[in-house]
Scaffold this motif. Structure first.
Motif, short mmCIF file in Angstrom:
data_model
loop_
_atom_site.label_atom_id
_atom_site.label_comp_id
_atom_site.label_asym_id
_atom_site.label_seq_id
_atom_site.Cartn_x
_atom_site.Cartn_y
_atom_site.Cartn_z
N UNK A 189 -19.52 9.02 23.03
CA UNK A 189 -20.00 7.82 23.70
C UNK A 189 -21.10 8.07 24.71
N UNK A 190 -21.27 9.35 25.12
CA UNK A 190 -22.33 9.68 26.08
C UNK A 190 -23.68 9.67 25.38
N UNK A 191 -24.74 9.52 26.17
CA UNK A 191 -26.07 9.43 25.58
C UNK A 191 -26.75 10.79 25.45
N UNK A 192 -26.51 11.68 26.41
CA UNK A 192 -27.27 12.93 26.45
C UNK A 192 -26.45 14.13 25.95
N UNK A 193 -27.12 14.96 25.14
CA UNK A 193 -26.51 16.16 24.62
C UNK A 193 -26.70 17.33 25.60
N UNK A 194 -25.79 18.30 25.52
CA UNK A 194 -25.91 19.54 26.27
C UNK A 194 -26.11 20.69 25.30
N UNK A 195 -27.06 21.57 25.62
CA UNK A 195 -27.34 22.74 24.79
C UNK A 195 -26.44 23.90 25.25
N UNK A 196 -25.49 24.27 24.39
CA UNK A 196 -24.54 25.34 24.72
C UNK A 196 -24.92 26.69 24.10
N UNK A 197 -26.14 26.79 23.60
CA UNK A 197 -26.54 27.96 22.82
C UNK A 197 -26.41 29.26 23.59
N UNK A 198 -26.84 29.27 24.84
CA UNK A 198 -26.82 30.51 25.61
C UNK A 198 -25.40 31.04 25.77
N UNK A 234 -16.51 18.48 -1.74
CA UNK A 234 -17.20 19.77 -1.84
C UNK A 234 -18.39 19.68 -2.80
N UNK A 235 -19.54 20.16 -2.34
CA UNK A 235 -20.76 20.23 -3.15
C UNK A 235 -21.10 18.89 -3.81
N UNK A 236 -20.88 17.81 -3.06
CA UNK A 236 -21.16 16.47 -3.58
C UNK A 236 -22.49 15.92 -3.08
N UNK A 237 -23.22 16.74 -2.32
CA UNK A 237 -24.51 16.29 -1.81
C UNK A 237 -24.45 15.73 -0.40
N UNK A 238 -23.38 15.99 0.34
CA UNK A 238 -23.29 15.52 1.73
C UNK A 238 -24.45 16.10 2.54
N UNK A 239 -25.11 15.24 3.31
CA UNK A 239 -26.23 15.67 4.14
C UNK A 239 -25.88 15.50 5.61
N UNK A 240 -26.41 16.38 6.43
CA UNK A 240 -26.21 16.31 7.87
C UNK A 240 -27.57 16.12 8.53
N UNK A 241 -27.75 15.00 9.19
CA UNK A 241 -28.99 14.72 9.88
C UNK A 241 -28.92 15.24 11.32
N UNK A 242 -30.01 15.80 11.81
CA UNK A 242 -30.05 16.29 13.19
C UNK A 242 -29.96 15.09 14.12
N UNK A 243 -28.99 15.07 15.04
CA UNK A 243 -28.82 13.91 15.93
C UNK A 243 -30.04 13.72 16.85
N UNK A 244 -30.32 12.49 17.17
CA UNK A 244 -31.41 12.22 18.10
C UNK A 244 -31.02 12.70 19.49
N UNK A 245 -31.98 13.21 20.23
CA UNK A 245 -31.73 13.70 21.58
C UNK A 245 -31.48 15.19 21.66
N UNK A 246 -31.35 15.84 20.52
CA UNK A 246 -31.08 17.29 20.49
C UNK A 246 -32.26 18.07 21.10
N UNK A 247 -33.47 17.66 20.74
CA UNK A 247 -34.65 18.42 21.16
C UNK A 247 -34.84 18.41 22.69
N UNK A 248 -34.27 17.40 23.36
CA UNK A 248 -34.43 17.32 24.82
C UNK A 248 -33.15 17.66 25.57
N UNK A 249 -32.16 18.24 24.87
CA UNK A 249 -30.87 18.57 25.49
C UNK A 249 -31.03 19.61 26.58
N UNK A 250 -30.40 19.40 27.70
CA UNK A 250 -30.44 20.35 28.81
C UNK A 250 -29.48 21.50 28.54
N UNK A 251 -29.87 22.70 28.92
CA UNK A 251 -29.01 23.88 28.71
C UNK A 251 -27.92 23.93 29.78
N UNK A 252 -26.78 24.45 29.36
CA UNK A 252 -25.68 24.60 30.31
C UNK A 252 -25.52 26.05 30.70
#
Length: 260
Positions: free
Chosen positions: A118-127, A242-260
């Motif tokens: 339900x939140x609008x902004x993503x957090x980048x947990x990569x580090x 399985x292997x039915x062609x399911x696609x995963x779209x990159x969520x909007x807001x990912x590119x501007x996610x702040x790092x934690x």
């Protein structure tokens, strides 16, 4: 021998022959495979899993022997994830529930992101996730499959009516200290094994359908004992579409996610 008796004998011989053929199965079908071929088919099924839906139900129980200030000394948690995935490139998107809150979760080949549902902004947990590169709720990694190919002599095959299961078990502390990161990384919440552990155990069960050799589920049963922590973990993953062609779209807001 009368004609009636001859016909009876011929019918019995024919029936036996047909039963024999049915028992053997056609070439390439489950019934015609050797033990090693069953293992190869099972591992191939997971290696060739490209997309679909996944559901995780894990139970994690651990106790820290010398907790630092602010740390929980004991944890007993049910953890779930439900989402979609596609591989090559790797994308995983769904909802993770840690027992205290629900989070939208997205993972690609190198990055991890999350936000409260339900939140609008993503957090980048990569580090923070770099130390556990293989830690994704995908069931099992390709690296783990490749490792299991080198341990085929230690894998057992169990039969069910419509499926079969590859079972691998080890209590080799050194082996798990060196390979545990990718071997149980697909469980997402499994132990972090180290060379300093005093007692470790892992059981991995890969279930595949006999018809079509479709990957169905992965189960983990893990134990860890070290000077710092005691862990008991059970992981259950089920696949669908399985292997039915399911696609995963990159969520909007990912590119501007702040790092934690």
């Amino acid at each position: 021998m009368t004609g009636y008796k001859k016909r009876t004998v011929i019918l019995i011989i024919g029936l036996i022959a047909l039963l024999g053929l049915a028992g053997c199965g056609k070439k390439g079908e489950y019934g015609s495979l050797s033990e090693e071929e069953k293992i190869d088919k099972g591992l191939d099924a997971f290696e060739h899993l490209k997309n679909g839906k996944i559901e995780m139900k894990n139970h994690l129980k651990y106790e820290l022997k010398s907790p630092q200030e602010g740390q929980e000394s004991k944890v007993d948690a049910n953890l779930t994830f439900k989402g979609d995935f596609e591989e090559s490139p790797d994308h995983l998107l769904g909802v993770y529930d840690n027992g205290k809150g629900k989070y939208d979760y997205y993972h690609d080949a190198v990055s991890e992101f999350s936000k409260p549902v339900g939140a609008a902004e993503w957090t980048n947990n990569t580090e923070g996730a770099k130390k556990r590169h293989y830690n994704q709720p995908n069931g099992i990694s390709r690296e783990a499959i490749e490792f299991l190919r080198t341990k085929k002599k230690d894998i057992k095959v169990t039969d069910d009516k419509d499926s079969f299961t590859l079972v691998y078990e080890t209590d080799d502390v050194k082996l798990l200290g060196a390979n545990g990161d990718f071997l149980v990384g697909g469980s997402y919440n499994g132990p972090i094994y180290t060379d300093n552990d005093t007692n470790d155990k892992v059981k991995i069960e890969l279930t595949v359908s006999k018809k079509g050799f479709k990957p169905m589920s992965v189960k983990y049963t893990c134990e860890q004992e070290s000077p710092q922590i005691t862990v008991n973990f059970k992981g259950n993953f089920k696949y669908s579409k399985q292997n039915s062609g399911v696609r995963v779209e990159v969520p909007s807001g990912i590119s501007s996610a702040a790092s934690r």
